[in-house]
Write an enzyme that holds these catalytic residues in place. Sequence first.
Site, PDB file in Angstrom:
ATOM      1  N   LYS A  56      32.826  42.907  46.184  1.00  0.00           N
ATOM      2  CA  LYS A  56      32.270  41.594  45.815  1.00  0.00           C
ATOM      3  C   LYS A  56      33.203  40.452  46.241  1.00  0.00           C
ATOM      4  O   LYS A  56      32.741  39.349  46.525  1.00  0.00           O
ATOM      5  CB  LYS A  56      31.944  41.519  44.329  1.00  0.00           C
ATOM      6  CG  LYS A  56      33.143  41.548  43.424  1.00  0.00           C
ATOM      7  CD  LYS A  56      33.071  40.512  42.340  1.00  0.00           C
ATOM      8  CE  LYS A  56      34.204  40.704  41.367  1.00  0.00           C
ATOM      9  NZ  LYS A  56      35.289  39.791  41.469  1.00  0.00           N
ATOM     10  N   CYS A  82      35.953  45.010  42.639  1.00  0.00           N
ATOM     11  CA  CYS A  82      36.696  43.885  43.226  1.00  0.00           C
ATOM     12  C   CYS A  82      36.479  43.717  44.732  1.00  0.00           C
ATOM     13  O   CYS A  82      35.888  42.744  45.169  1.00  0.00           O
ATOM     14  CB  CYS A  82      38.183  44.041  42.930  1.00  0.00           C
ATOM     15  SG  CYS A  82      38.491  44.156  41.169  1.00  0.00           S
TER      16      CYS A  82
HETATM   17  C1  UGA Z   1      42.165  45.613  43.733  1.00  0.00           C
HETATM   18  C2  UGA Z   1      43.513  45.025  44.182  1.00  0.00           C
HETATM   19  O1  UGA Z   1      44.325  46.057  44.753  1.00  0.00           O
HETATM   20  C3  UGA Z   1      44.242  44.400  42.992  1.00  0.00           C
HETATM   21  O2  UGA Z   1      45.451  43.783  43.440  1.00  0.00           O
HETATM   22  C4  UGA Z   1      43.330  43.328  42.364  1.00  0.00           C
HETATM   23  O3  UGA Z   1      43.920  42.744  41.212  1.00  0.00           O
HETATM   24  C5  UGA Z   1      42.013  43.991  41.944  1.00  0.00           C
HETATM   25  O4  UGA Z   1      41.388  44.576  43.116  1.00  0.00           O
HETATM   26  C6  UGA Z   1      41.132  42.907  41.374  1.00  0.00           C
HETATM   27  O5  UGA Z   1      40.739  41.992  42.116  1.00  0.00           O
HETATM   28  O6  UGA Z   1      40.893  42.901  40.153  1.00  0.00           O
HETATM   29  P1  UGA Z   1      41.380  47.849  42.479  1.00  0.00           P
HETATM   30  O7  UGA Z   1      40.010  47.461  42.910  1.00  0.00           O
HETATM   31  O8  UGA Z   1      41.615  48.225  41.061  1.00  0.00           O
HETATM   32  O9  UGA Z   1      42.429  46.667  42.803  1.00  0.00           O
HETATM   33  O10 UGA Z   1      41.824  49.126  43.335  1.00  0.00           O
HETATM   34  P2  UGA Z   1      42.611  49.413  44.697  1.00  0.00           P
HETATM   35  O11 UGA Z   1      43.717  50.333  44.408  1.00  0.00           O
HETATM   36  O12 UGA Z   1      42.952  48.162  45.392  1.00  0.00           O
HETATM   37  O13 UGA Z   1      41.520  50.203  45.546  1.00  0.00           O
HETATM   38  C7  UGA Z   1      40.304  49.606  45.959  1.00  0.00           C
HETATM   39  C8  UGA Z   1      39.511  50.562  46.805  1.00  0.00           C
HETATM   40  O14 UGA Z   1      40.117  50.738  48.080  1.00  0.00           O
HETATM   41  C9  UGA Z   1      39.348  51.969  46.223  1.00  0.00           C
HETATM   42  O15 UGA Z   1      38.011  52.402  46.403  1.00  0.00           O
HETATM   43  C10 UGA Z   1      40.301  52.820  47.049  1.00  0.00           C
HETATM   44  O16 UGA Z   1      39.915  54.173  47.119  1.00  0.00           O
HETATM   45  C11 UGA Z   1      40.186  52.122  48.394  1.00  0.00           C
HETATM   46  N1  UGA Z   1      41.348  52.339  49.291  1.00  0.00           N
HETATM   47  C12 UGA Z   1      42.587  51.891  48.941  1.00  0.00           C
HETATM   48  C13 UGA Z   1      41.151  52.961  50.524  1.00  0.00           C
HETATM   49  O17 UGA Z   1      40.027  53.346  50.877  1.00  0.00           O
HETATM   50  N2  UGA Z   1      42.239  53.116  51.360  1.00  0.00           N
HETATM   51  C14 UGA Z   1      43.483  52.678  51.032  1.00  0.00           C
HETATM   52  O18 UGA Z   1      44.412  52.832  51.852  1.00  0.00           O
HETATM   53  C15 UGA Z   1      43.661  52.061  49.782  1.00  0.00           C
END
Ligand code: UGA
Length: 449
Positions: A285, A282
């Site tokens: 991209k 997500c």
């Molecule tokens: C993300 C959004 O949080 C969702 O709300 C959305 O629906 C989804 O994309 C989507 O568009 O389908 P997701 O990709 O499943 O969800 O995961 P996240 O928990 O958001 O994490 C994304 C990335 O950011 C991970 O690699 C995580 O390790 C990283 N991250 C997250 C950090 O590096 N630091 C942080 O403080 C939080």
Amino acid sequence: MNEQPTTITVIGCGYVGVTTAAILSHCGYMVYAIEVNPERLNILKQGRSFFYEVGIDPLIAHSTQRGSLVFTDNYTEALSKSSVVFSCVGTPDNPDGSSNLSYVFTAAKQAAEHIAQDAIFVQKSTVPVGTGQKVERIFKDAGATISYVSNPEFLRESTAVIDTLWFDRIIAGSNDTSAAERILDIYRVVEKQRDTIASLAKLETPENPPATQYIHTTQSSAELIKVSANAFLALKISFANSIAKLADAAGANVVEVMEAVGADRRIGRAFLNAGRGYGGGCFPKDVSGLIRSAQDFGVSMEIMQAADDVNNAMPGYILTKAQTILPQKSWKDVECTVLGLAFKSGTSDTRKSPAIAIANLLRRNGARVKAYDPQAIEEATHDLSPEIELCTDLAVSLQNSSCVCIATDWSEFQNIDWAKTNVQYVIDAMNCLEPASLPNNITYIGIGR
Ligand code: UGA
């Protein structure tokens, strides 16, 4: 509440489609879920998911057994009976960073051929602003009369079921008020059923559930809400990583900094965790897709380009920082274990995982690399350098390694008994360990701390 549809079709069985279908099938609806990949369809038909996601399998198993959820590749049967169709197909990125909408348009074309008159076509896939108009045109050209609602999804992988049951907001973007309200009503039913569904999924209800908002807006605003939300979260992460680099240089601790910065309610603590950066299907991209789609409207998004650049540089920054601490100042022949390959913990998804970038970069720099992940080994195989040894056992992966890099924060890494290993250096690329908990003979290398 308006009259409720009884039959719903979900097109596309990725994380969003499977979770949506499974949950709606427990809310009194008959749900058809269309999947065209035969291997995935075969697994789903057996009453389980082809990806790792906590809570999803009991929901699928229960509904497929009692017949309220049918997985199929047959558009005709599913669509002719359905008054609501959710499109949940993937929107990967093109090589130039723009969104690849081929699955979105193919799903719409297939639906247009078979959809019932006056059905509501709901777009859940993440699409650039303006896509809805193109999809509506496909239906019009095919002579199908439908109402179109943009209903972006906000669930996260690893908490997909809980996020779908306890949502901050539901967005319905449509010029057709009645269609938008009918879609919002479906989620009001989900809200009513959520305790029962969570208990069936063996998941605990959240301690501080969000106050739910139901928002009816325009189609283009709905499309922009979704990409803006993801882009802003990505910005927060790259901001935290930029401050982490400054904290490294100045001797401050980014964890303490972000705790205090995030304590300001205007800012908030979430998504300010510095580390190896964001990955997954997500954020990377959606950030590049936003940059490209803004260009199509003549708008330049320097701020998102900066977020992307900061993010892409994090694996290299981390390994360079660690290298300067190693006695030989080089990765050549260092035995290093990478713990975690998934893009985040709680999932088997390795798409655009910075953990894989770290493993491959270590290998390119001459290290002898072993890698372990509790769920993602299979999915990681294609993107990892073939010279990296994959381990299916945590203890085995640590044998003989002098260096460990924690690249995904799986909880089991908290319980490693470091004293029983030969590890001398721990690179905590997720800032998830308490440095003081490590034995004195181990050098801890965090990010911005
Ligand atoms: C993300 C959004 O949080 C969702 O709300 C959305 O629906 C989804 O994309 C989507 O568009 O389908 P997701 O990709 O499943 O969800 O995961 P996240 O928990 O958001 O994490 C994304 C990335 O950011 C991970 O690699 C995580 O390790 C990283 N991250 C997250 C950090 O590096 N630091 C942080 O403080 C939080």
